[in-house]
Design a protein around this motif. Structure first.
Motif, PDB file in Angstrom:
ATOM      1  N   GLN A   8       5.656   0.256  -5.065  1.00 29.89           N
ATOM      2  CA  GLN A   8       6.073   0.691  -6.388  1.00 29.89           C
ATOM      3  C   GLN A   8       5.145  -0.076  -7.331  1.00 29.89           C
ATOM      4  O   GLN A   8       4.945  -1.192  -7.492  1.00 29.89           O
ATOM      5  CB  GLN A   8       7.648   0.283  -6.647  1.00 29.89           C
ATOM      6  N   ARG A   9       4.645   1.099  -8.474  1.00 37.05           N
ATOM      7  CA  ARG A   9       3.656   0.550  -9.068  1.00 37.05           C
ATOM      8  C   ARG A   9       3.794   1.210 -10.400  1.00 37.05           C
ATOM      9  O   ARG A   9       4.204   2.435 -10.323  1.00 37.05           O
ATOM     10  CB  ARG A   9       2.144   0.674  -8.584  1.00 37.05           C
ATOM     11  N   HIS A  10       3.188   0.776 -11.516  1.00 38.14           N
ATOM     12  CA  HIS A  10       2.914   1.627 -12.630  1.00 38.14           C
ATOM     13  C   HIS A  10       2.006   2.465 -12.200  1.00 38.14           C
ATOM     14  O   HIS A  10       0.839   2.220 -11.614  1.00 38.14           O
ATOM     15  CB  HIS A  10       2.616   0.682 -13.704  1.00 38.14           C
ATOM     16  N   ALA A  11       2.040   4.145 -12.574  1.00 38.43           N
ATOM     17  CA  ALA A  11       1.339   4.930 -12.168  1.00 38.43           C
ATOM     18  C   ALA A  11      -0.226   4.570 -12.944  1.00 38.43           C
ATOM     19  O   ALA A  11      -1.112   5.040 -12.311  1.00 38.43           O
ATOM     20  CB  ALA A  11       1.966   6.133 -12.521  1.00 38.43           C
ATOM     21  N   GLY A  12      -0.242   4.058 -14.001  1.00 40.00           N
ATOM     22  CA  GLY A  12      -1.543   3.830 -14.649  1.00 40.00           C
ATOM     23  C   GLY A  12      -2.292   3.105 -13.525  1.00 40.00           C
ATOM     24  O   GLY A  12      -3.758   3.180 -14.020  1.00 40.00           O
ATOM     25  N   TYR A  13      -1.837   2.102 -12.792  1.00 42.19           N
ATOM     26  CA  TYR A  13      -2.565   1.180 -12.072  1.00 42.19           C
ATOM     27  C   TYR A  13      -3.027   1.577 -10.738  1.00 42.19           C
ATOM     28  O   TYR A  13      -3.482   0.921 -10.109  1.00 42.19           O
ATOM     29  CB  TYR A  13      -2.051  -0.184 -12.227  1.00 42.19           C
ATOM     30  N   ALA A  14      -2.281   2.459 -10.269  1.00 45.78           N
ATOM     31  CA  ALA A  14      -2.051   3.000  -8.960  1.00 45.78           C
ATOM     32  C   ALA A  14      -3.585   3.019  -8.311  1.00 45.78           C
ATOM     33  O   ALA A  14      -3.778   2.464  -7.237  1.00 45.78           O
ATOM     34  CB  ALA A  14      -1.201   4.134  -8.598  1.00 45.78           C
ATOM     35  N   ALA A  15      -4.488   3.719  -8.950  1.00 49.01           N
ATOM     36  CA  ALA A  15      -5.754   3.948  -8.298  1.00 49.01           C
ATOM     37  C   ALA A  15      -6.599   2.701  -8.328  1.00 49.01           C
ATOM     38  O   ALA A  15      -7.607   2.714  -7.872  1.00 49.01           O
ATOM     39  CB  ALA A  15      -6.457   5.111  -9.380  1.00 49.01           C
ATOM     40  N   GLN A  16      -6.232   1.623  -9.113  1.00 53.40           N
ATOM     41  CA  GLN A  16      -7.003   0.514  -9.065  1.00 53.40           C
ATOM     42  C   GLN A  16      -6.722  -0.420  -7.873  1.00 53.40           C
ATOM     43  O   GLN A  16      -7.243  -1.413  -7.671  1.00 53.40           O
ATOM     44  CB  GLN A  16      -6.930  -0.247 -10.392  1.00 53.40           C
ATOM     45  N   ASP A  17      -5.477  -0.261  -7.110  1.00 51.33           N
ATOM     46  CA  ASP A  17      -5.086  -1.283  -6.104  1.00 51.33           C
ATOM     47  C   ASP A  17      -5.646  -0.437  -4.717  1.00 51.33           C
ATOM     48  O   ASP A  17      -4.901   0.526  -4.210  1.00 51.33           O
ATOM     49  CB  ASP A  17      -3.792  -1.299  -6.071  1.00 51.33           C
ATOM     50  N   GLY A  18      -6.507  -0.962  -4.140  1.00 45.21           N
ATOM     51  CA  GLY A  18      -7.156  -0.564  -2.923  1.00 45.21           C
ATOM     52  C   GLY A  18      -5.869  -0.516  -1.497  1.00 45.21           C
ATOM     53  O   GLY A  18      -6.108   0.343  -0.932  1.00 45.21           O
ATOM     54  N   ALA A  19      -5.069  -1.372  -1.773  1.00 40.29           N
ATOM     55  CA  ALA A  19      -4.013  -1.337  -0.474  1.00 40.29           C
ATOM     56  C   ALA A  19      -2.873  -0.736  -0.864  1.00 40.29           C
ATOM     57  O   ALA A  19      -2.015  -0.635  -0.104  1.00 40.29           O
ATOM     58  CB  ALA A  19      -3.775  -2.845  -0.367  1.00 40.29           C
ATOM     59  N   PHE A  20      -3.102   0.199  -1.883  1.00 43.24           N
ATOM     60  CA  PHE A  20      -1.650   0.814  -2.430  1.00 43.24           C
ATOM     61  C   PHE A  20      -1.311   1.995  -1.620  1.00 43.24           C
ATOM     62  O   PHE A  20      -2.156   2.682  -1.298  1.00 43.24           O
ATOM     63  CB  PHE A  20      -1.804   1.280  -4.096  1.00 43.24           C
ATOM     64  N   THR A  21      -0.055   2.317  -1.543  1.00 43.10           N
ATOM     65  CA  THR A  21       0.389   3.419  -0.662  1.00 43.10           C
ATOM     66  C   THR A  21       1.388   4.086  -1.457  1.00 43.10           C
ATOM     67  O   THR A  21       2.399   3.558  -2.095  1.00 43.10           O
ATOM     68  CB  THR A  21       0.996   3.009   0.623  1.00 43.10           C
ATOM     69  N   ASN A  22       1.356   5.472  -1.988  1.00 47.46           N
ATOM     70  CA  ASN A  22       1.956   6.226  -2.456  1.00 47.46           C
ATOM     71  C   ASN A  22       3.019   6.944  -1.405  1.00 47.46           C
ATOM     72  O   ASN A  22       2.461   7.740  -0.620  1.00 47.46           O
ATOM     73  CB  ASN A  22       1.237   7.211  -3.106  1.00 47.46           C
ATOM     74  N   ALA A  23       4.215   6.466  -1.456  1.00 45.84           N
ATOM     75  CA  ALA A  23       5.030   7.159  -0.621  1.00 45.84           C
ATOM     76  C   ALA A  23       5.107   8.612  -0.551  1.00 45.84           C
ATOM     77  O   ALA A  23       5.289   9.184   0.467  1.00 45.84           O
ATOM     78  CB  ALA A  23       6.559   6.517  -0.670  1.00 45.84           C
ATOM     79  N   ILE A  24       5.153   9.262  -1.860  1.00 50.12           N
ATOM     80  CA  ILE A  24       5.004  10.780  -1.816  1.00 50.12           C
ATOM     81  C   ILE A  24       3.911  11.313  -0.910  1.00 50.12           C
ATOM     82  O   ILE A  24       4.019  12.309  -0.447  1.00 50.12           O
ATOM     83  CB  ILE A  24       5.140  11.300  -3.161  1.00 50.12           C
ATOM     84  N   VAL A  25       2.611  10.721  -1.231  1.00 52.86           N
ATOM     85  CA  VAL A  25       1.644  11.356  -0.377  1.00 52.86           C
ATOM     86  C   VAL A  25       1.587  11.017   0.904  1.00 52.86           C
ATOM     87  O   VAL A  25       1.202  11.917   1.673  1.00 52.86           O
ATOM     88  CB  VAL A  25       0.199  10.556  -1.099  1.00 52.86           C
TER      89      VAL A  25
END
Length: 352
Positions: free
Chosen positions: A175-192
């Protein structure tokens, strides 16, 4: 008016949406008793019995008294049976009160003519829900060697039936602010993550084909995700409707999906297993002798067959399956009368 049609009209005139079958059960009990059949009505079924008095197999005619709600879109009163030409309109007319009427009257026709064994007629409740009473009714009935399940098939004979397994496909992310999602290399978007697995579903278990039913299908039917429009979700879920075949036992099917998909596969229902008529079926052979023109097929819809799958079983009844659950549901009356005659001849032939 033929007896089976008169009984069908009476059955349709009584609303019996799942969970509210008491009144129609009382009507059927009375009709069966007046026809000379031994009958017991309890909290699981209305069960009729005709005994030959001699040893032999036990044949069961099985169907259900409940219906789905009428819903919207009707141009006629769903609980006022209306005959127009050769069609009788009303909720449950085809699914499955036509089978109920034809089976009951057929049992009365042959009760005194059986030469061996016994004929049971078991009419359950709640078949249109997950709370069907048929497992209890079958257990109370005792031994059953062969069964005919009454569902709308236009009097063709189903010799295989798809099963149904339900599952949740669950993806987990950050769970992230959508504006910062692309800046987090370890980030996983559950929808994707969920979308990637949904794209894998087509043909995911295609290596096993059943000779009659074909391939098992895995179909997403519901999606759930989201916290807010500017928040990436920690969880995304899809409901999977899995229509199985005997080529894939449910335990093996669940294991295969778990291995081939990245997301979590959580099975939520697996009791409606696929069924098929056994090779060398004596009941099917008898049906072909009394009705040589019958056609066999694989049924895409579930039924109470699953609860008598231990027996030599086929599925056959008057009515068109695609009319089931629709506004202005109707049944062809000549098929109802033909079903009565077929059921009676089949019982006599099998219980020789």
């Amino acid at each position: 008016m033929p007896t089976e049609i008169a009984l069908l009209k009476e059955l349709v005139a009584i609303p019996s949406v799942s969970g509210d079958e008491a009144e129609v059960a009382r009507l059927l009990e009375t009709a069966a008793r007046q026809s000379g059949l031994d009958v017991v009505r309890d909290d699981a079924s209305v069960t009729m019995r005709a005994e030959s008095g001699r040893p032999g197999p036990i044949l069961a005619f099985i169907s259900h008294l409940d219906t789905v709600p009428p819903g919207e879109g009707w141009t006629r009163d769903p609980f006022t049976p209306l005959i127009e030409g050769d069609l009788l309109y009303g909720r449950g007319s085809g699914d499955a009160k036509a089978s109920v009427a034809a089976m009951t009257t057929a049992a009365a026709d042959v009760a005194a003519r059986l030469r061996a064994g016994a004929l049971l007629v078991i009419m359950g409740y709640g078949e249109e829900t997950r709370n069907t009473s048929m497992p209890v009714a079958v257990e109370r009935a005792g031994r059953i060697d062969a069964a005919l399940v009454g569902e709308p098939t236009n009097l063709d004979v189903a010799v295989a039936q798809r099963g149904l397994m339900m599952a949740n496909l669950v993806a987990r992310g950050d769970q992230r602010h959508a504006g910062y999602a692309a800046q987090d290399g370890a980030f996983t978007n559950a929808i994707v993550a969920l979308a990637k697995d949904l794209a894998r579903l087509d043909g995911v278990v295609s290596e096993r084909a059943h000779p009659i039913l074909g391939l098992t299908t895995v179909t997403p039917t519901m999606l759930e995700a989201g916290v807010g429009r500017n928040v990436t979700p920690p969880v995304a879920r899809a409901v999977l409707d899995i229509r199985s075949t005997p080529a894939w036992p449910h335990d093996e099917l669940a294991a295969a999906l778990g291995e081939r998909l990245e997301c979590e596969v959580a099975i939520t229902s697996d009791r409606l297993v696929p069924c098929e008529t056994p090779a060398g079926s004596g009941l099917l052979a008898a049906a072909c002798r009394v009705r040589p023109e019958l056609a066999t097929f694989g049924s895409p819809t579930c039924s109470d067959w699953v609860f008598v799958r231990h027996a030599d079983t086929i599925k056959c009844g008057p009515g068109t399956s695609r009319r089931s659950h629709t506004p202005d549901e109707c049944v062809d009356l000549p098929e109802v009368s033909a079903a009565r005659a077929f059921y009676a001849r089949l019982a006599e032939e099998y219980l020789r």
